[in-house]
Structures are given as structure tokens and as C-alpha cells.
Design a protein around this motif. Structure first.
Motif, PDB file in Angstrom:
ATOM      1  N   SER A 255       0.257  -1.340 -11.361  1.00  0.00           N
ATOM      2  CA  SER A 255       0.619  -1.199 -12.947  1.00  0.00           C
ATOM      3  C   SER A 255       0.577  -2.689 -13.542  1.00  0.00           C
ATOM      4  CB  SER A 255       2.096  -0.479 -13.062  1.00  0.00           C
ATOM      5  OG  SER A 255       2.527  -0.502 -14.451  1.00  0.00           O
ATOM      6  N   LYS A 256       1.453  -3.684 -12.853  1.00  0.00           N
ATOM      7  CA  LYS A 256       1.684  -4.965 -13.223  1.00  0.00           C
ATOM      8  C   LYS A 256       0.349  -5.716 -13.289  1.00  0.00           C
ATOM      9  CE  LYS A 256       5.481  -7.416 -11.682  1.00  0.00           C
ATOM     10  NZ  LYS A 256       6.467  -7.632 -10.720  1.00  0.00           N
ATOM     11  N   ILE A 257      -0.633  -5.571 -12.386  1.00  0.00           N
ATOM     12  CA  ILE A 257      -2.029  -5.978 -12.361  1.00  0.00           C
ATOM     13  C   ILE A 257      -2.837  -5.478 -13.512  1.00  0.00           C
ATOM     14  CG2 ILE A 257      -4.244  -5.950 -11.224  1.00  0.00           C
ATOM     15  CD1 ILE A 257      -2.839  -5.954  -8.676  1.00  0.00           C
TER      16      ILE A 257
ATOM     17  N   LEU B 175       0.953  -1.416  -0.093  1.00  0.00           N
ATOM     18  CA  LEU B 175       0.113  -0.072  -0.031  1.00  0.00           C
ATOM     19  C   LEU B 175       0.835   1.258  -0.093  1.00  0.00           C
ATOM     20  CD1 LEU B 175      -2.809  -0.910   2.238  1.00  0.00           C
ATOM     21  CD2 LEU B 175      -2.843  -0.612  -0.031  1.00  0.00           C
ATOM     22  N   GLY B 176       2.041   0.985   0.216  1.00  0.00           N
ATOM     23  CA  GLY B 176       3.106   2.211   0.163  1.00  0.00           C
ATOM     24  C   GLY B 176       3.781   2.441  -1.030  1.00  0.00           C
ATOM     25  N   ALA B 177       4.971   2.481  -1.079  1.00  0.00           N
ATOM     26  CA  ALA B 177       5.697   2.795  -2.259  1.00  0.00           C
ATOM     27  C   ALA B 177       5.671   1.752  -3.322  1.00  0.00           C
ATOM     28  CB  ALA B 177       7.335   2.836  -2.069  1.00  0.00           C
ATOM     29  N   GLY B 178       5.433   0.348  -2.958  1.00  0.00           N
ATOM     30  CA  GLY B 178       5.114  -0.629  -4.168  1.00  0.00           C
ATOM     31  C   GLY B 178       3.974  -0.642  -4.751  1.00  0.00           C
ATOM     32  N   TYR B 179       3.074   0.180  -4.100  1.00  0.00           N
ATOM     33  CA  TYR B 179       1.695   0.183  -4.776  1.00  0.00           C
ATOM     34  C   TYR B 179       1.545   0.482  -6.056  1.00  0.00           C
ATOM     35  CZ  TYR B 179      -3.363   1.412  -5.284  1.00  0.00           C
ATOM     36  OH  TYR B 179      -4.790   1.584  -5.756  1.00  0.00           O
ATOM     37  N   ASN B 180       2.478   1.488  -6.702  1.00  0.00           N
ATOM     38  CA  ASN B 180       2.345   1.936  -8.030  1.00  0.00           C
ATOM     39  C   ASN B 180       2.828   0.595  -8.843  1.00  0.00           C
ATOM     40  OD1 ASN B 180       1.562   4.343  -6.954  1.00  0.00           O
ATOM     41  ND2 ASN B 180       3.298   5.538  -7.885  1.00  0.00           N
TER      42      ASN B 180
END
Lengths: 381, 625
Positions: free
Chosen positions: A239-241, A230-235
Motif C-alpha cells: 500500500s505504501k509502495i 510477504l506475510g502480514a506486513g505485505y499489505n
């Protein structure tokens, strides 16, 4: 035949002749790319030309006029302006450090009469021009002299250092790579690159230790995006989803759920490729990459076709800069390299980048129009 | 020019190398794109779906509880409430600060809200405040821009029109705890309540209904874009009680301020028409959480308002138990209705002397006289003859000391001792224990409800089981007809003898409870008559010293030490329809304190004749909600 054509050019190189010499096929490719951008931004705007697509196409029209105007400027004149332009861009980079607007934790913007300028984008073109001007003067013998490389190395490191200070890691790396591409094309020996590049991993560790937290977070989340969903990895995850759920044929135009339901962040800028990939699938993504490839290789061919070293190096540098934009952006949205604020040129929404890119293409086109001109002897030392 | 040719060829070579590198790099990205979009596509497609689809439950309205005439005794009313949807607000703390400024949230309310925000998923609305006044609602609506994530919503809340008058029967609802939520996700919705006592608890599943589910497309912040699929839930069924709310109120009026309980039963089918406990409590207080002060007040009150005395209050039955002893003896053939026993005022057994309430003695009595005079010695002797085990068996048969299976949570069966029980606890069963059991003292404990059941069984000869549920939905539950219940299997002759004794208690000269005789308005010249039995159960042993010195007058004792006053009755005598039991805690003598109450209650019952209303009749006529 060749002599005759050359003669024709030398004698009859008026406005009409220059316009005739513009590669309209290349302009058509750029228009096609901008058209893809319009379609993508229309979708990003929720199926409406507002707020992105209409402004995008307006900017492109302005950029196209700018590009064609620059294409008509004599490449020799541009060569003479190379160092002043470089100096100006360094001043701008210093200025942005002092009075620039803070965007997303970094000073990157200068507001100039209502127009937002990103000097780091301009600096890359200025760098290409300056390096080309320097190497244009270099004879094959002088190229072998390591001392001759001191000036261009400083020329590269100055803007790279200033951009790093902003801080904008992504652009700094691209700027360095573009500079290196010019070095490479100018014929600098392989072992000299090896000498610079081999210590890089060590340097990398040193740089990592001195990075800003948000930059380190980007690298960390790149290495393990699920660590902070939910933090920095969210993007990256979203995007991959979005890309993955597009599948082979995509969900259909305006049907992308990730984009339209805002799970995909910054879909109109950095993640526009993801948006296209979700709606048009692997086939659409590959087609877009093919179009970008044509533009890159076209620029490289213009470089090879050029009959003077300055034009060759400028055209190569500008094409390589475009390639770096494309590669970093697409690799970023697929989670292949750490996320950075690198747009997809002519597709992403954003005024400053569009103008810079079109200025670059204008210079590239000037190289093509003036591919056969002869530089004065004093320029070729 | 030659030099340029060399530069040019190096450039061309290297430019081609760069181009090759660019093609390779973009090719690698293409391969990666293939990996993400085609190879892993299905997995990401699932993730995208779970991103966008949010299933939400819709709570159905809770079913109502009606009395036998269809009068609502537990219903729903509109409840304006403020909800907080955590995912729609960036800073919950700031939002609550603003709310505190507007409507004054107390610290404990705030703590609860913050706890629930942590506990629930972020799109589940959290109750901020219920039962909003018009003024608070206006304040919240006007300041909506400062209160992101706060929405006003109208739900329903439980309402008990009869409040404390039916509290012990209807029970109450309270917010669900974590175990409840784990068992039924619907309960996580705001405003959901779980039945915690009484009928609300007994029929919780029926009343709660089944949640509907909506699948909705939501965007990244949880806003609903459109509805994809909807499954209708099933709203809770109404539950119809056997209780007659009018009669209940009348009975309560009769009890006044006494710490007393009374049960009125249709003795042909076991339907409980009224079951009152005094004092009582307001069940709606549990709905939003009981304050500590209120709780202390309830639990420290010596009249124990929270205890359903009618179904869970345990009392020694006293003389009301004598019919059971008589039936046990008749059934065991150790006594015939015409056997006579001499009462000198006491019974000596070894060193012990057991006194009759009449210290002058009753002389020679048969069963009829024994019951009519409530002669203790007669039943000491009867008990001695029949033995405790057969008394206990008869007590169980008549519905005392065993779980009859009444549909009321918290009802207690009472207790009748056996020899085996006493030995299992490491004691010997003394014959003296049997003797005092003969007059319903000792270890025997009954509830007013089981007393009433016992009288109903004696009156009808059927194994009626007390019950409170008459209809669920519009279906009449089994047990509403007399034929639903099997016969006790006791000879009519025995039952008739005991009933005659009960008749004599009230209606013959010299009976112990002439005060229970029905007034002329009901009896219609003796055609409708009441049969009953008094009881006074000691809560402390009367010492011989006190008795001998003549100082013993229980009316002078402190309230807690006075005997309980009991009375059981059925009417009409020749065609029993209603059974009544009355227990007045520490009311002294049954004849004085309980018998008139029983008479009045029976009068009310007979005049109203609630059993006349046919099965489901008025329930069906009730207008839809």
C-alpha cells in the motif's frame, strides 16, 4: 423573523416542507463522494463497471432513497425508538456470535434474506441513539452526578464487549470512541475522561496479552512492517509502495501499476484510498480528503445548528462515526495505525457498510430537517 | 429553556473542540500523505517498478557441431517437457502428488524438483520431466486443472547422431552445476546444458551463444501482462570439425572389437580426420544424468570406455620411437646415414645385457637397415651415443611428451624422461635407461595422437599441430593450410633417410611389416606407397630366465600382460598427405596386429581422400536450421 419562520414550520410542516428543509447541498456532497467511489471501483475493476462500480452505484441509489426516507421521519419518533433499536442491535450482536458467518477468522456477518448484515456497524448508530436519548433527558445538574453516568457507560461497554468477542478489534475501538464523543459533547467533565483514559495503557498491555494471534500480528507488523514482507506486513508495504509511487500528480486514471497488477491487496475494499492515491497522486488524495472533511464538518455543523439536545448528540455521534471510518481507513492504508478491516465509507465496495452509513446519514438529515422541533416536556426531565 | 441554553453552549464549545480535533487529525494524515507520496515518492516509485517489471532470459539454441563435410554430429532435437512454475501454485506438494499419480514421479525426481524449487526464484520454471512421451503429455494436458503451475513446453535437447562413434571427440553436455549458474545466469533456465567433455566443452561458449533478455510487466502472481522490452540474444555458432564422420565410421569398422585406437591425420596441416577409441560410450546418457549402474559398468570395464585412448591413453611407443632416436642422432651428428653398427643379437653394458628382438642378431647395419629390420641393438647404440636429453629434445620437437596445444580437453601430452627429471626425483640416470629409451621403452609414454603428430612432422618436415576445429560459424580457423605451419628446421637429408627407412619397413624384402603394403587398388602399380614403422611395447619386463628357457611367447600371456601392438604410417610415400597411428592394446606384435589395420585404414583414407573437400565448402551449402 426567527419567530415567524418557526411559526411557519410548526404550522406547515408537511411532506413538501420537509423535503424543502433537506440540506441538498449535503446530499450533493454525498453523491460526489459516491461518484468518486464509482470512479475508483471502475478502475479497481480493471477499467470496467463490472464487478464493482455498477453495483456500487446501484447500492448508493438504494441507500439514497433510504436516507431521504429516514430524513422525513420525525426525529422525536426516532428518539422514542432509540432504546428499542439499541436492544435489537444487542440481540443481533449476540446472534452473530452464535450463527454468524465466519469471515477472515471472525464472526461478523449475519445472512438475512440474501442481505449480509454486519450488526457491529448497526450497533454504533444504535449506541449513538441510545446515548443521545439518555443525555437528552439529563439536566445540567444531573450531569454532574457520577451515578447518572453508570447507565450510559454500561450502554457503551455492552456492544463494545460483544464486538471485541467477535473478534473485531478495530470496530470495537471505533464504537468506544464514538460513545466517548457523545459523552464529551454531552458535557461530561474533563477529569472524568482522564480517570477512564489514564489507566488505558495498562489496560492495553492486558488486552494485548489476551488478543488473538492475528490481531497481535497486526500490531506487530504495524510496528515493523518490513519484518514480514510477504506475510502480514505485505499489505502495508504494498500500500505504501502504491501511494508513494503515485507521487505528486499520480500515474493517471487506470494507470496504477500496483493496483492493476494486483500487488495491492483488497484494492476494491480496504485499500481503495491507496488506489486513488496511486492514480491521482498527492493532489488527488488531498482532494478526496478535503471532500471527506467537508462531509464530516457539515455533519458537525448540523449538530451545532440543532435546537434540541437529542438531535445535537445524534448528529455529532453520527458525524464522529463517519470521521472515525475515514480516519482509521486512511491512517491504515498509509501504515499509520494497525491494519483493520475498516472500509472507506461510500467509496469502498461493500453492501452492508454502505446501507449502514446511509441509514446514519438519513438520521443525521432527519436531525437537520427537524432541527427546530420542540420535544415534549416529559422528554426533558 | 435556560438549562438548555447552558447545555447548548457547552455542546457548541465541545463540538467545536471535536471539529478542531478532526481537522487536526486529518491534517496530520495529509502531512503523512505528503511524506509518503512526495518526499519518499521516488523511493517507492522504484519499488513499484521492481514489483511490476520482471526480466527474463531467453535461451538461444545451442550451436551444432558438424564434421568437415557438414554432417551434423551434435545437433538439437525437439524435447517436450513438463515445467513447474512455483509462483503459480499454492501447494507444490499437492501438485506433485497429483503428478506422481498421473505419470509416476520417482522419489529421487521429486527430491530434485523440491530442491530446485527452493533454490531458484519462484518465477523460474523448474524442469519436472523431460522427453515426455505423447501419452504422458496427453495425461498432463487433460488433468491441467489439478496441476496448477505445470506447463508443457517444447525445448531442444542435444542429439548425437553418431552416438558412441564420435563420443570422445564431440564429448557431451550435462546439466549445469551451481558454479556454472553463478557464472552465467542463463544456465538457470530449464534444459540448459554445459559442455563437459570434448568439443562440447572446448567450444562451450561459442556453442552456447548469448541469452536474450525480455523485460516483462508481471502482476502480483507473476503472470505476464505485456512485453516491455526485448533484447535479442545470439544463437550459438556451429562448430565445424576436421573430422570426417564417414572415415571415422570406416576406421571404427576396421578396429572391430579390439581395445584399440587409431588416429588419421592430414599430415600437411595437422587436421585430425579420424580419431577413434574402442570401446566407447553413448554421450547422450550424460544429458539427463548417468545412472549409477551405468557408471559402474563404465568404470569397471577393463577396456575403459570412458577414456579417450587416442588422446589420453599413454603407451610406451616401442619401436615406433626409433625414427625419433635416429633423427636425434643425425641432428647431433653422432650418426650419419651410412654409419654401420654391428648387431650380435645383444648389447652388453657393464653387467647388463640388452637383447635384440632377433636373438640371432642382424649383423652389420646402417640406419636404413636398422629401421627396416627394427634392429634393437642398432638403436641401443645410437641412443647411447646421442644421450637421453637430446632424444627428449627431439621427441618434444616432433610433438611427443609436450603439450602441443590441441583443442581437445583431456588430451594428455605423454612423457619423455630427461636426466634432470630423474635427478629431480632423487635418482641417478643410468645409462641403461638411455639404452631402453632407444627402443621406446623405459619411462617414455606417448598417446596415439602424439604418435600420429610425430609421423606427420617426420613426413612433412613441418611443425603441424593436431587440431579438431576447422570452422567456427562460417569462419575457417587458422591452421587449415600447410603454409600456416613453420618448418621443423631439420635437414631434408636426415628426414629423407628416416622416411626411406620407414618405406623399407613396409615395401622392401625383409622389412618387418610387409603386411602393411598397400593393395594394388590403391597403390596403382607402386605409384602410391605406404611408409611405416611397427612397434610392440612391453608392459612387463621379460625375465632372463624365461628368455633363456625359450618359454617366452607373449601370445600365451594373460591379456592384460601382453605387449601393446603399435603401427605408425604415412602415405603416399613420395608426397605425404595422410598420417596414421594405430595402437592395439595388448595386441602382441605390431607387425601382426597393428600393421594390417593401419594398411586398411590408410586404404580407406586414400580412397576417400577427405582432405580434398575444400575449406568450408560443404559447410556453407548446408541448409539453415
Amino acid at each position: 423573523m426567527i419567530e415567524g419562520r418557526r411559526l411557519y414550520r410548526e404550522t406547515n410542516f408537511g411532506l413538501i416542507g420537509k423535503l424543502w428543509n433537506i440540506s441538498w447541498l449535503y446530499v450533493l456532497l454525498l453523491c460526489a463522494l459516491a461518484g468518486v467511489g464509482y470512479a475508483a471501483l471502475y478502475s479497481a475493476g480493471g477499467g470496467s463497471p463490472e464487478p464493482y462500480a455498477a453495483r456500487h452505484i446501484l447500492r448508493f441509489a438504494l441507500g439514497l432513497v433510504l436516507m431521504l426516507s429516514i430524513a422525513l421521519v420525525d426525529i422525536r419518533f426516532i428518539a422514542r425508538l432509540a432504546w428499542p433499536i439499541y436492544g435489537l442491535s444487542i440481540v443481533m450482536l449476540v446472534l452473530v456470535a452464535r450463527i454468524g458467518h465466519v469471515g477472515k477468522g471472525a464472526q461478523r456477518w449475519i445472512e438475512l434474506g440474501g442481505l449480509q448484515l454486519q450488526p457491529s456497524e448497526m450497533a454504533k448508530i444504535a449506541l449513538v441513539l441510545a446515548l443521545a436519548a439518555w443525555f437528552h433527558r439529563a439536566s445540567w445538574e444531573r450531569m454532574g452526578n457520577p451515578l447518572f453516568l453508570i447507565v450510559p457507560i454500561v450502554t457503551v461497554l455492552l456492544p463494545v464487549g460483544l464486538i471485541l468477542k467477535e473478534p473485531n478489534l478495530g470496530t470495537a475501538v471505533i464504537c468506544g470512541m464514538v460513545g466517548m464523543s457523545v459523552f464529551f459533547a454531552a458535557g461530561v467533565r474533563w477529569w472524568k475522561f482522564a480517570l477512564v483514559l489514564l489507566p488505558l495503557p495498562l489496560l492495553g498491555r492486558f488486552v494485548y496479552a489476551h488478543l488473538h494471534d492475528y490481531q497481535r500480528a497486526r500490531i506487530d507488523t504495524f510496528l515493523n512492517p518490513e519484518s514480514d514482507p510477504l506475510g502480514a506486513g505485505y499489505n502495508i508495504i504494498q500500500s505504501k509502495i502504491a501511494l508513494g509511487s503515485g507521487g505528486m500528480w499520480g500515474k493517471g486514471y487506470l494507470q496504477g501499476t500496483q493496483g492493476h497488477l494486483n500487488f495491492l491487496p483488497e484494492k476494491q475494499t480496504d485499500f481503495i484510498f491507496t488506489m486513488m492515491g496511486e492514480e491521482f497522486g498527492f493532489v488527488g488524495g488531498l482532494a478526496l480528503m478535503g471532500l471527506l472533511m467537508l462531509i464530516i464538518l457539515g455533519g458537525m455543523l448540523i449538530a451545532i445548528r440543532c435546537r434540541h439536545q437529542f438531535g445535537r448528540l445524534v448528529a455529532l455521534g453520527i458525524s464522529f462515526n463517519f470521521f472515525m471510518y475515514v480516519f482509521v481507513n486512511i491512517a491504515m492504508v498509509m501504515g499509520a495505525i494497525p491494519v483493520g478491516g475498516v472500509p472507506l465509507p461510500l467509496v469502498s465496495h461493500g453492501g452492508s457498510a454502505m446501507i449502514t452509513v446511509m441509514v446514519g446519514f438519513g438520521i443525521l438529515m432527519s436531525c437537520y430537517v427537524h432541527r427546530d422541533v420542540a420535544f415534549a416536556a416529559r422528554d426533558e426531565a | 429553556m435556560k438549562r438548555d441554553t447552558q447545555r447548548s453552549s457547552v455542546f457548541t464549545r465541545r463540538a467545536l473542540l471535536v471539529m478542531g480535533g478532526q481537522v487536526a487529525a486529518l491534517g496530520a494524515l495529509g502531512a503523512r500523505l505528503y511524506q509518503v507520496q512526495v518526499v519518499d515518492g521516488a523511493r517507492y516509485a522504484t519499488l513499484a517498478e521492481s514489483n511490476r517489471i520482471s526480466a527474463r532470459l531467453i535461451a538461444p539454441p545451442r550451436g551444432r557441431i558438424l564434421d568437415r563435410a557438414g554432417v551434423v554430429v551434435a545437433g538439437n532435437r525437439l524435447n517436450w517437457r513438463a515445467l513447474l512454475i512455483a509462483e503459480q501454485v499454492d501447494d507444490v506438494g499437492a501438485c506433485l502428488d497429483n503428478l506422481t499419480r498421473l505419470v509416476g514421479l520417482a522419489d529421487h525426481e521429486r527430491a530434485r524438483i523440491e530442491r530446485e524449487v527452493r533454490r531458484h526464484r519462484r518465477f523460474i520454471p523448474i524442469m519436472v520431466r523431460e522427453f515426455l512421451t505423447w501419452e504422458d503429455m496427453a495425461k498432463i494436458e487433460v488433468n491441467a486443472p489439478d496441476l496448477p503451475g505445470i506447463v508443457i513446453d517444447v525445448g531442444t535437447t542435444r542429439q548425437y547422431p553418431f552416438s558412441e562413434k564420435l563420443a570422445h571427440i564431440v564429448g557431451y553436455v550435462a546439466p549445469p552445476n551451481e558454479d556454472d549458474v553463478a557464472a552465467d545466469a542463463m544456465l538457470a533456465l530449464p534444459g540448459m546444458r554445459v559442455g563437459r567433455a570434448g568439443m562440447e566443452k572446448e567450444h562451450d561458449a561459442v556453442l552456447r551463444g548469448r541469452a536474450g533478455a525480455v523485460q516483462m510487466e508481471v502482476n502480483a502472481v507473476g503472470r505476464v501482462i505485456r512485453e516491455l522490452d526485448r533484447q535479442e540474444g545470439k544463437q550459438g555458432d556451429d562448430v565445424g570439425l576436421t573430422i570426417d564422420a564417414d572415415l571415422q565410421q570406416a576406421v571404427l569398422g576396421r578396429l572391430g572389437d579390439e581395445s584399440a585406437s587409431a588416429v588419421v591425420m592430414d599430415c600437411r596441416n595437422g587436421e585430425v580426420l579420424a580419431m577413434t577409441t574402442n570401446p566407447s560410450f553413448d554421450p547422450s546418457l550424460f544429458n539427463s544424468g548417468v545412472s549409477q549402474a551405468q557408471w559402474i559398468e563404465w568404470t569397471s570395464n577393463r577396456k575403459a570406455p570412458l577414456i579417450n585412448k587416442a588422446a589420453a591413453g599413454l603407451y610406451p611407443p616401442g619401436s615406433t620411437f626409433k625414427m625419433c632416436v635416429a633423427l636425434a642422432a643425425l641432428d647431433a651428428k653422432v650418426l650419419t646415414p651410412w654409419d654401420r653398427i654391428y648387431c650380435p643379437g645383444y648389447l652388453d653394458l657393464g653387467d647388463s645385457r640388452f637383447h635384440c628382438w632377433n636373438k640371432n642378431g642382424h649383423g652389420s647395419l646402417d640406419l636404413h637397415g636398422g629401421l627396416k629390420n627394427s634392429c634393437d641393438v642398432f638403436f641401443y647404440e645410437t641412443a647411447r651415443r646421442v644421450g637421453i636429453d637430446r632424444i627428449a629434445a627431439m621427441g618434444h620437437r616432433l610433438g611427443m611428451g609436450i603439450d602441443t596445444g590441441i583443442d581437445l580437453p583431456g588430451a594428455r601430452p605423454g612423457f619423455i624422461p630427461t636426466r634432470e627429471w630423474r635427478i629431480a626425483h632423487g635418482h641417478y640416470w643410468n645409462i641403461g635407461d638411455t639404452i631402453v629409451s632407444g627402443i621406446g621403452q623405459g619411462y617414455i609414454l606417448v598417446t596415439p595422437l602424439s604418435l600420429c603428430t610425430y609421423v606427420a612432422r617426420v613426413a612433412t618436415g613441418r611443425v603441424v599441430v593436431p587440431h579438431l576445429t576447422r570452422t567456427i560459424g562460417s569462419t575457417l580457423q587458422p591452421g587449415a593450410r600447410a603454409a600456416d605451419w613453420p618448418l621443423l628446421g631439420l635437414p631434408d637429408r636426415s628426414l629423407a633417410a628416416v622416411r626411406q627407412g620407414m618405406f623399407a619397413v613396409v615395401n622392401e624384402a625383409g622389412g618387418t611389416a610387409p603386411a602393411a603394403r598397400l593393395p594394388e587398388s590403391v597403390s596403382q602399380g607402386g605409384r602410391v606407397q605406404l611408409a611405416g614403422k611397427t612397434g610392440s611395447s612391453q608392459v612387463r619386463r621379460v625375465s632372463r630366465e624365461m628368455r633363456e628357457h625359450g618359454h617366452f611367447n607373449s601370445a600365451n600371456l594373460p591379456w592384460e600382460l601382453r605387449p601393446h601392438a603399435l603401427f605408425v604410417a604415412f602415405a603416399p610415400y613420395d608426397n605425404p598427405r595422410y598420417a596414421v597411428s594405430v595402437v592395439v592394446e595388448h595386441g602382441n606384435a605390431g607387425a601382426a596386429a597393428a600393421a594390417p589395420l593401419a594398411r586398411d585404414i590408410m586404404t580407406d583414407t586414400l580412397l576417400r581422400d577427405p582432405a580434398r573437400s575444400g575449406p568450408g565448402q560443404r559447410v556453407a551449402e548446408e541448409e539453415p536450421r
